[in-house]
Design a protein around this motif. Sequence first.
Motif, short mmCIF file in Angstrom:
data_model
loop_
_atom_site.label_atom_id
_atom_site.label_comp_id
_atom_site.label_asym_id
_atom_site.label_seq_id
_atom_site.Cartn_x
_atom_site.Cartn_y
_atom_site.Cartn_z
N PRO A 221 6.02 -0.57 -5.34
CA PRO A 221 4.75 -1.24 -5.04
C PRO A 221 4.90 -2.39 -4.04
O PRO A 221 3.95 -2.71 -3.33
CB PRO A 221 4.31 -1.77 -6.40
CG PRO A 221 4.95 -0.87 -7.39
CD PRO A 221 6.26 -0.43 -6.78
N ARG A 222 6.09 -2.98 -3.95
CA ARG A 222 6.22 -4.14 -3.05
C ARG A 222 6.95 -3.86 -1.74
O ARG A 222 7.06 -4.75 -0.91
CB ARG A 222 6.86 -5.30 -3.81
CG ARG A 222 5.87 -5.95 -4.77
CD ARG A 222 6.47 -7.04 -5.59
NE ARG A 222 7.38 -6.49 -6.58
CZ ARG A 222 8.49 -7.07 -6.97
NH1 ARG A 222 8.83 -8.23 -6.48
NH2 ARG A 222 9.25 -6.52 -7.88
N ASN B 133 1.20 -2.14 7.37
CA ASN B 133 1.11 -1.52 6.04
C ASN B 133 1.38 -2.55 4.94
O ASN B 133 0.66 -2.63 3.95
CB ASN B 133 2.13 -0.39 5.99
CG ASN B 133 1.88 0.55 4.83
OD1 ASN B 133 0.73 0.86 4.52
ND2 ASN B 133 2.93 0.99 4.18
N ASP B 134 2.42 -3.36 5.13
CA ASP B 134 2.74 -4.43 4.18
C ASP B 134 1.56 -5.37 4.03
O ASP B 134 1.18 -5.76 2.93
CB ASP B 134 3.94 -5.25 4.68
CG ASP B 134 5.27 -4.69 4.18
OD1 ASP B 134 5.24 -3.70 3.42
OD2 ASP B 134 6.32 -5.24 4.55
N LYS B 137 -1.28 -3.70 2.17
CA LYS B 137 -1.05 -3.15 0.84
C LYS B 137 -0.46 -4.13 -0.16
O LYS B 137 -0.70 -4.02 -1.35
CB LYS B 137 -0.08 -1.98 0.97
CG LYS B 137 -0.81 -0.64 0.94
CD LYS B 137 0.03 0.51 0.94
CE LYS B 137 0.92 1.34 0.40
NZ LYS B 137 1.49 2.42 1.09
N ARG B 138 0.36 -5.08 0.33
CA ARG B 138 1.17 -5.82 -0.63
C ARG B 138 0.68 -7.25 -0.81
O ARG B 138 0.67 -8.04 0.13
CB ARG B 138 2.64 -5.79 -0.21
CG ARG B 138 3.04 -4.41 0.28
CD ARG B 138 4.48 -4.10 0.19
NE ARG B 138 4.80 -2.92 1.00
CZ ARG B 138 4.60 -1.67 0.60
NH1 ARG B 138 4.13 -1.42 -0.60
NH2 ARG B 138 4.90 -0.67 1.39
N PHE B 140 1.88 -9.84 -2.35
CA PHE B 140 2.79 -10.99 -2.16
C PHE B 140 2.90 -11.33 -0.67
O PHE B 140 3.05 -12.50 -0.30
CB PHE B 140 4.16 -10.76 -2.83
CG PHE B 140 5.19 -10.03 -2.01
CD1 PHE B 140 5.23 -8.66 -1.97
CD2 PHE B 140 6.14 -10.75 -1.27
CE1 PHE B 140 6.18 -7.99 -1.23
CE2 PHE B 140 7.11 -10.09 -0.53
CZ PHE B 140 7.12 -8.70 -0.50
#
Lengths: 267, 236
Positions: A221-222, B133-134, B137-138, B140
Motif C-alpha cells: 500500500p505504501r 502515482n505515489d 495514491k499514498r 504518507f
Amino acid sequence: ADDLHAAPSQYTTTEPQTPFNKATTYNNFYEFGTDKSDPARNAHTLKTRPWTVQVTGMVKKPLTLDIDSIMKYRPIESRVYRHRCVEAWSMVIPWDGYSLSQFISFCEPLPSAKFVQFLSLADRKQMNLPGGFDWPYSEGLRLDEAMNPLALLTFGCYGQTLPNQNGAPIRVVMPWKYGFKNAKSIVKFHFTDKQPHTTWNDQNSSEYGFYSNVNPTVDHPRWSQARERRIDSTNSILPRFIPTQMFNGYSDQVASLYTGMNLKKYY
Amino acid sequence: MSKRAIIALKVLVHFLCLVPFAWLVHSYNSGALALKADPVNYITHFTGDWALYILLACLAVTPLRRFSPKLAFLIRFRRLIGLYAFFYATLHLATYIILFSGYDIVMVLNGIRTGQPGVIIKEWKIVWPPILNDLLKRRFIQVGFFAWLILLALALTSPAFIMRAMGGKNWQRLHRLIYVAAIAAVIHFWWLVKTGVRTPWKDTAVLTILLLARIAFTAMKRLRAKPALSTRTTKS
C-alpha cells in the motif's frame, strides 16, 4: 563465527553477491531493535549455545532436539539466493544449510498436518523485544510450500555459521517470498491443520499477507513492488534499480504450488 | 543584548543548523555514505529527521521566550531556524524525487557535459509516472508534500519587505500554518513507519509539549484578564 564446510548446490544464482559487511549490518530483526542498524549493534547478547528446538503439534512424536544434532543431520550445501525484502530492497546472499523438506520428513508430521509454524526465540534477557509487537515472532508456510526443495533450513551464510543478527543459530530462507517470511533464531516448529497466525499479518493484514510471495504486480500500500534497489558492491550513493521478478525469479521451481490461486487476493 | 552578541549568536545558529548538512557532505566526500548498504534510504531518513528536529526547534522559540523577558532576544533567530527547517525539508523532498525515484544523475550530468541536455527531460519522463502515482495514491506522501508546501509558502513570505507588504495581521495568520506543517510532518512520519514501530514517539512528544505550552499560555492570559473585567463591572 565458525567456518562451515558446504558443498555447492544446483539452486544457485551467479548474480554478483552482496558484500558480507552489508548483509550483516543492514537487517530487519525487530527483536533487537526496529532500525536496520540495530541488530548488528545489539544481537551480540544472543546466546546460541546451548540451543534446543522443539517439534510440536501434529507429529508422530513431539521432539526436543539439540541444534548441533540438527546441523549434522544432513550435509550442508551452499546456495546463493536472491533475497527480496518487502521494503523494495534486495540482496544476493550465499546461505548454508539443507532443504527444509529433509528436516520436516524427519519430524514425521501426521497426514492431517497442513501447515508448519516457526516460532522464534523471545527472551527479554537477551533481546530488546520492542513494544507494539506480540512476541514471539511467528511465521508459517503451507506444508507443500515448506516441502519445496528451495525452502532452506539455514545455519550459515558466506561459508560460516550465521552471525547473530542474521538469525543464529537456525533460521529458514524462502527465496521466492518476501524476507520477513524467513523466521530467524527458531526455537519451535509447530505442525497444524489450520493456517497459523503470523507476526506481520497480525500487525497489518492489508500490508503483509500470509503468502507474501514476491510479486511485482501487487503493490505494497505504501510503495510499488515493481522494482527493487539491489544492494551490491557498487558503492555508489545512486541506487541500482532492477525490475522485480515474479516469485523473485523462482517461478520454474515454485509457480506450480499456486496453480489456480488468485495471487492478488492471496498476496 | 548588544548588536555584537546577536551577530555572534546568529553565526552560532547558522553553524549549528549546518552541522548535519556538513556531516552528510563529509560522509559523501569520504566515501562512507556510498559504503552504506542502502545510502538512499539513509539520506532520506537523515534529511527527514533533521527537517523535523529543526522545525520543532523553531516552534520552541516562542514558549522559551515566555519563560523570562531576558529571553526576548530569541525571537530574532526564529526566521533563521525556520528557513533551515525548510532547507532540510527541501533536501528530503529532493532526495525522494531525484535519488529515490531512480533518476540517473550520472547519465544526466554526462549528457550536459557532452552537449545533450535533452537527457534531463528524457530521464524525468521515466521517473515521473511512479512519482505521480505515489502522490495520487499514498497518503504518507500526500501529507508530507502538504507539509513541505506550507514551509515553502512560509519561506517565500519570510523577507521583511513581504511581511510589510502583506500587513502584520495577514502575515501572522499565514505563518500560524507552521503548526499545521509540524503536525502534518509528524503524521507523515507515523504513516511511514510500519505498524507497531514507535520511532516517531519522541518527535510527537516534543510537538505535543510545545503545542500544550501555547494553549496553557493563552489560558493563563485569559485567567489573568478576568479579575480586571469583574472590577470594571462592579464599578458601573
